[in-house]
Every structure is written in structure tokens, then in C-alpha cells.
Design an enzyme around this catalytic site. Structure first.
Site, PDB file in Angstrom:
ATOM      1  N   CYS A   6       9.447  -1.856   9.833  1.00 14.46           N
ATOM      2  CA  CYS A   6      10.573  -1.459  10.283  1.00 14.46           C
ATOM      3  C   CYS A   6      10.983  -2.539  11.274  1.00 14.46           C
ATOM      4  O   CYS A   6      12.178  -3.304  11.413  1.00 14.46           O
ATOM      5  CB  CYS A   6      11.106  -0.205  10.581  1.00 14.46           C
ATOM      6  N   GLY A  92      -6.629   3.126   0.795  1.00 16.96           N
ATOM      7  CA  GLY A  92      -6.410   2.124   1.941  1.00 16.96           C
ATOM      8  C   GLY A  92      -5.258   1.641   2.777  1.00 16.96           C
ATOM      9  O   GLY A  92      -5.100   0.656   3.257  1.00 16.96           O
ATOM     10  N   HIS A  99       4.664  -0.842   0.648  1.00 17.73           N
ATOM     11  CA  HIS A  99       4.826  -2.164   0.545  1.00 17.73           C
ATOM     12  C   HIS A  99       3.816  -2.483  -0.445  1.00 17.73           C
ATOM     13  O   HIS A  99       3.026  -1.704  -0.774  1.00 17.73           O
ATOM     14  CB  HIS A  99       4.393  -2.754   1.826  1.00 17.73           C
TER      15      HIS A  99
HETATM   16  P1  AMP Z   1      -1.989  -1.679   3.570  1.00 12.78           P
HETATM   17  O1  AMP Z   1      -3.698  -1.548   3.714  1.00 12.78           O
HETATM   18  O2  AMP Z   1      -1.811  -1.613   2.259  1.00 12.78           O
HETATM   19  O3  AMP Z   1      -1.358  -0.680   4.388  1.00 12.78           O
HETATM   20  O4  AMP Z   1      -1.761  -3.054   3.916  1.00 12.78           O
HETATM   21  C1  AMP Z   1      -1.307  -3.398   5.475  1.00 12.78           C
HETATM   22  C2  AMP Z   1      -1.461  -4.879   5.582  1.00 12.78           C
HETATM   23  O5  AMP Z   1      -0.380  -5.323   6.501  1.00 12.78           O
HETATM   24  C3  AMP Z   1      -2.791  -5.510   5.700  1.00 12.78           C
HETATM   25  O6  AMP Z   1      -2.921  -6.250   4.518  1.00 12.78           O
HETATM   26  C4  AMP Z   1      -2.557  -6.393   6.928  1.00 12.78           C
HETATM   27  O7  AMP Z   1      -3.190  -7.681   6.951  1.00 12.78           O
HETATM   28  C5  AMP Z   1      -1.023  -6.648   6.881  1.00 12.78           C
HETATM   29  N1  AMP Z   1      -0.502  -6.634   8.257  1.00 12.78           N
HETATM   30  C6  AMP Z   1      -0.677  -5.880   9.485  1.00 12.78           C
HETATM   31  N2  AMP Z   1       0.128  -6.408  10.536  1.00 12.78           N
HETATM   32  C7  AMP Z   1       0.736  -7.318  10.116  1.00 12.78           C
HETATM   33  C8  AMP Z   1       1.635  -7.993  10.442  1.00 12.78           C
HETATM   34  N3  AMP Z   1       2.230  -8.008  11.902  1.00 12.78           N
HETATM   35  N4  AMP Z   1       2.325  -9.103   9.891  1.00 12.78           N
HETATM   36  C9  AMP Z   1       1.838  -9.278   8.530  1.00 12.78           C
HETATM   37  N5  AMP Z   1       0.881  -8.467   7.887  1.00 12.78           N
HETATM   38  C10 AMP Z   1       0.377  -7.472   8.651  1.00 12.78           C
HETATM   39 ZN    ZN Z   2       9.333   1.412   8.287  1.00 11.41          ZN
END
Ligand code: AMP
Ligand code: ZN
Length: 115
Positions: A6, A92, A99
Site C-alpha cells: 500500500c 511462501g 500480488h
Molecule cells: P511473496 O513471497 O510472494 O510475498 O513475495 C514478496 C516479494 O516482494 C518478494 O519477491 C520480494 O523480493 C518483494 N519485495 C519485498 N520488498 C520489496 C520492495 N520494497 N520493492 C519491491 N519488491 C519487494
Molecule cells: Zn496493502
């Protein structure tokens, strides 16, 4: 404690924008798993698939139509790409804002799982 995605949507946390429309925002994953690794999020906060019902199901249509646009604009469409949703702890999921991962840019992305 707020929601990171967000805050990214609001521009309070920096991100590299790939795509945006009225309802969807997409940006580069900070820790890419492939040459192209885009995260697609809805501007409506929803935790994950478990919170979907018929009233908010259009969120999924918005997300997947954005995936299609992103695949086209990033050049992934021609060779194909992978779409992943990590849902819940065992899936995971670490960011609790639904997303879609869009991955590509390799001739073969390999096996679906490496457990
Ligand atoms: P998930 O494991 O599906 O919840 O994926 C979360 C993803 O968010 C991971 O692939 C992270 O590398 C990515 N992530 C975490 N923080 C950021 C950020 N500030 N900007 C872009 N991607 C991010
Ligand atoms: Zn959110």
C-alpha cells in the site's frame, strides 16, 4: 504498522514502476528471480486469495488483465512467462497484500517447484 505494498502504491516507498492504471500498480521485484520479475498489485488492499468472494472477485480480473498488458509491454508475450501467487505461509507469502509475480526473460524458466 502499515502495508508495504500500500505504501508503494501511495508512492511513500520508492519502486520502479512498470505499469499503472486506475486500479492496478505494477513494479519491479527488489530481489528478482528472473531477468524480468514484476509484481502486480491491486490498489484495493486484500490480504490474499482467502479473502476473495463474489463481491471483490473483479480484483482478479483487473490483476490478470494487467498481467497481459505487462507481458506485452515487456516483451514476454512472444516466448511465454510464468505467473505465480504465493498464498499464505506454506505458499511462501511474506507480504500480506495479494500480488501476482510475473517472471520471464529466459528461454526456459525451469521446473515449477524446486523443493
Ligand atoms: P511473496 O513471497 O510472494 O510475498 O513475495 C514478496 C516479494 O516482494 C518478494 O519477491 C520480494 O523480493 C518483494 N519485495 C519485498 N520488498 C520489496 C520492495 N520494497 N520493492 C519491491 N519488491 C519487494
Ligand atoms: Zn496493502
Amino acid at each position: 504498522m502499515g502495508c508495504l505494498f500500500c505504501n508503494i502504491i501511495k508512492g511513500e516507498v520508492p519502486s520502479k514502476k512498470i505499469y499503472e492504471n486506475e486500479r492496478v500498480y505494477a513494479f519491479e521485484d527488489i530481489n528478482p528471480c528472473a531477468p524480468v520479475h514484476v509484481l502486480v498489485v491491486h490498489k484495493t488492499h486484500i490480504r490474499n486469495i482467502d479473502e476473495l468472494d463474489h463481491s471483490n472477485a473483479p480484483i482478479m480480473a483487473d490483476l490478470f488483465l494487467a498481467v497481459k498488458e505487462i507481458a506485452r509491454s515487456t516483451g514476454l508475450e512472444a516466448d511465454g512467462y510464468r505467473v505465480i501467487i504465493n498464498n499464505g505461509k506454506a505458499g511462501g507469502q511474506v507480504i500480506w497484500h495479494l500480488h501476482v509475480h510475473v517472471l520471464g526473460g529466459l528461454p526456459d524458466l525451469g521446473p515449477m517447484l524446486s523443493v
